[in-house]
Design a protein around this motif. Structure first.
Motif, mmCIF file in Angstrom:
data_model
loop_
_atom_site.group_PDB
_atom_site.id
_atom_site.type_symbol
_atom_site.label_atom_id
_atom_site.label_comp_id
_atom_site.label_asym_id
_atom_site.label_seq_id
_atom_site.Cartn_x
_atom_site.Cartn_y
_atom_site.Cartn_z
ATOM 1 N N ARG A 140 -5.786 -1.247 5.962
ATOM 2 C CA ARG A 140 -7.053 -1.246 6.678
ATOM 3 C C ARG A 140 -8.083 -0.408 5.915
ATOM 4 O O ARG A 140 -7.881 0.790 5.697
ATOM 5 N N GLU A 141 -9.163 -1.037 5.517
ATOM 6 C CA GLU A 141 -10.181 -0.345 4.726
ATOM 7 C C GLU A 141 -10.818 0.798 5.507
ATOM 8 O O GLU A 141 -11.125 1.853 4.923
ATOM 9 N N HIS A 171 0.810 -1.210 0.000
ATOM 10 C CA HIS A 171 0.000 0.000 0.000
ATOM 11 C C HIS A 171 0.848 1.267 0.000
ATOM 12 O O HIS A 171 0.318 2.371 -0.057
ATOM 13 N N GLY A 208 -5.478 2.405 -1.550
ATOM 14 C CA GLY A 208 -5.398 3.277 -0.397
ATOM 15 C C GLY A 208 -4.036 3.265 0.266
ATOM 16 O O GLY A 208 -3.202 2.390 0.003
ATOM 17 N N ASN A 222 -8.638 3.821 5.327
ATOM 18 C CA ASN A 222 -8.730 4.417 3.991
ATOM 19 C C ASN A 222 -10.030 5.194 3.815
ATOM 20 O O ASN A 222 -10.049 6.280 3.225
ATOM 21 N N LEU A 223 -11.128 4.643 4.319
ATOM 22 C CA LEU A 223 -12.417 5.324 4.198
ATOM 23 C C LEU A 223 -12.417 6.634 4.981
ATOM 24 O O LEU A 223 -12.955 7.650 4.521
ATOM 25 N N CYS A 249 -10.524 2.870 -1.754
ATOM 26 C CA CYS A 249 -10.397 2.558 -0.319
ATOM 27 C C CYS A 249 -10.398 1.059 -0.072
ATOM 28 O O CYS A 249 -9.751 0.576 0.866
ATOM 29 N N ILE A 250 -11.117 0.311 -0.900
ATOM 30 C CA ILE A 250 -11.251 -1.136 -0.697
ATOM 31 C C ILE A 250 -10.070 -1.900 -1.294
ATOM 32 O O ILE A 250 -9.498 -2.790 -0.653
#
Length: 380
Positions: free
Chosen positions: A124-125, A59, A120, A128-129, A116-117
């Protein structure tokens, strides 16, 4: 007057970076659709993160030593992401229909969520969200406050005057050649290798504030006559043809500019000049960066930094196969060039005649349209 006509008037001022002119509440209306260009840029960054994770399995970009073919492709992606994001924002900004803008904003939001999924900055989603939600919130606030309108206009004005920027670069060659001597100075490289990135950013910010003060003080002197009386000229009727204000007559006794409007005009002119000067400074910095990549070798880096320099660079959370002292030296020389060009722009007559005078004339024309806008509102 119909709502589409009112929307056209308000959008005309927003496109020209004068949000303080429009009615209160107009900035909040259609804020989602008006945020579409910035959301498009963010969507490109989100799509880029998906591609990075798919290619590297990480990431974050962590490339040291000699990059492989895949890592070289990732480096190309890093270089191109900002230009592509800018291009996407520009293309979306050309959409005139409010409905199509809302549709474009919705598509961008879907891409951001997918980023985000599947991508990111974190595995960790939820993180990111949250980061993406904060970014979208900042975009909406900037759009609703009018800051986005000003920044968008300054960016478009800078891109439309790239030819003038090249001319400024040519006139700045003497200081560029002098800076080459600084670039090949051992003590500069030693300082760049030792100083922390936080202190370097503080120093660059200090130089930026001084240079901006030069431009703003000069801008105040040049803009003051326009703020006091934006008198209509004979050619204004022709220049306003095709705008929402062509059928409105000039009337005496227009409302004087409010303090927010005055501040808006000064900020627009200053931001345009800062963008112009910053473009030339960044181009100069890019030249030094490429030059360093060509001439710098491990033994030379060892000699210039006395062993304190890292062969890998760190920027924006990424590890790149670029020496960290080279990145820091380039940042310092870019800031110095920016400061010199800002001071030169204040006194350069050719720069004023080619860039500043046409800019001020366009601002005066916009204020003439503002007087028509206000007088037409009084008559309704």
């Amino acid at each position: 007057m119909t709502s589409p006509d009112r929307y056209a008037e308000e959008r005309w001022f927003l496109v020209r970076g004068l949000p303080a002119v429009v009615r209160r509440g107009a900035l909040i209306r259609r804020v989602w659709g008006r945020s579409a260009p910035a959301l498009a840029g963010l969507a490109v960054v989100a799509a880029n993160s998906i591609l990075v994770v798919a290619l590297s399995g990480k990431h974050t970009i962590d490339i040291d030593g000699h990059p492989t073919v895949t890592e070289g492709f990732l480096l190309a992606i890093v270089v191109l992401v900002l230009p592509v994001a800018g291009l996407a924002g520009w293309l979306v900004s050309r959409i005139d229909s409010p409905l199509k803008r809302v549709l474009a904003a919705n598509v961008c939001l879907v891409v951001i969520v997918l980023g985000c999924i599947f991508g990111g900055p974190s595995p960790r989603e939820f993180v990111n969200l949250v980061v993406s939600a904060i970014a979208v919130g900042i975009i909406l606030v900037a759009t609703a406050s009018g800051v986005g309108s000003i920044l968008g206009w300054a960016a478009r004005d800078t891109m439309s005057n790239l030819a003038l920027a090249s001319g400024m670069f040519v006139r700045a060659l003497p200081v560029v050649l002098l800076t080459f001597l600084v670039f090949f100075n051992t003590y500069v490289w030693l300082m760049a290798a030792i100083v922390s990135r936080e202190r370097l950013w503080l120093a660059i910010g200090f130089l930026f504030l001084i240079a901006s003060a030069f431009l703003i003080s000069s801008t105040m002197e040049r803009v003051r006559p326009i703020l006091e009386a934006p008198d209509p000229a004979l050619e204004d009727q022709e220049r306003l043809a095709g705008t929402p204000f062509e059928a409105i007559a000039d009337e005496p006794g227009a409302d004087p500019l409010s303090r927010p409007e005055r501040a808006n005009v000064v900020f627009v002119v200053a931001a345009s000049q800062v963008g112009q000067v910053l473009t030339v400074a960044l181009a100069t910095g890019a030249i030094f960066l490429v030059l360093g990549l060509i001439v710098l070798s491990p033994p030379l880096l060892e000699s210039w930094t006395r062993g304190a320099g890292s062969t890998d660079g760190h920027i924006l959370g990424m590890t790149l196969p670029v020496p960290d002292p080279l990145i820091q030296t380039t940042m310092m020389l870019t800031a110095i060039t920016f400061m010199y060009l800002a001071a030169k722009a204040v006194t350069d007559k050719e720069y004023r005649s080619q860039f500043l005078d046409p800019l001020l004339d366009n601002v005066r024309l916009t204020l003439v349209a503002r007087d028509r806008y206000r007088s037409s509102r009084r008559s309704r």
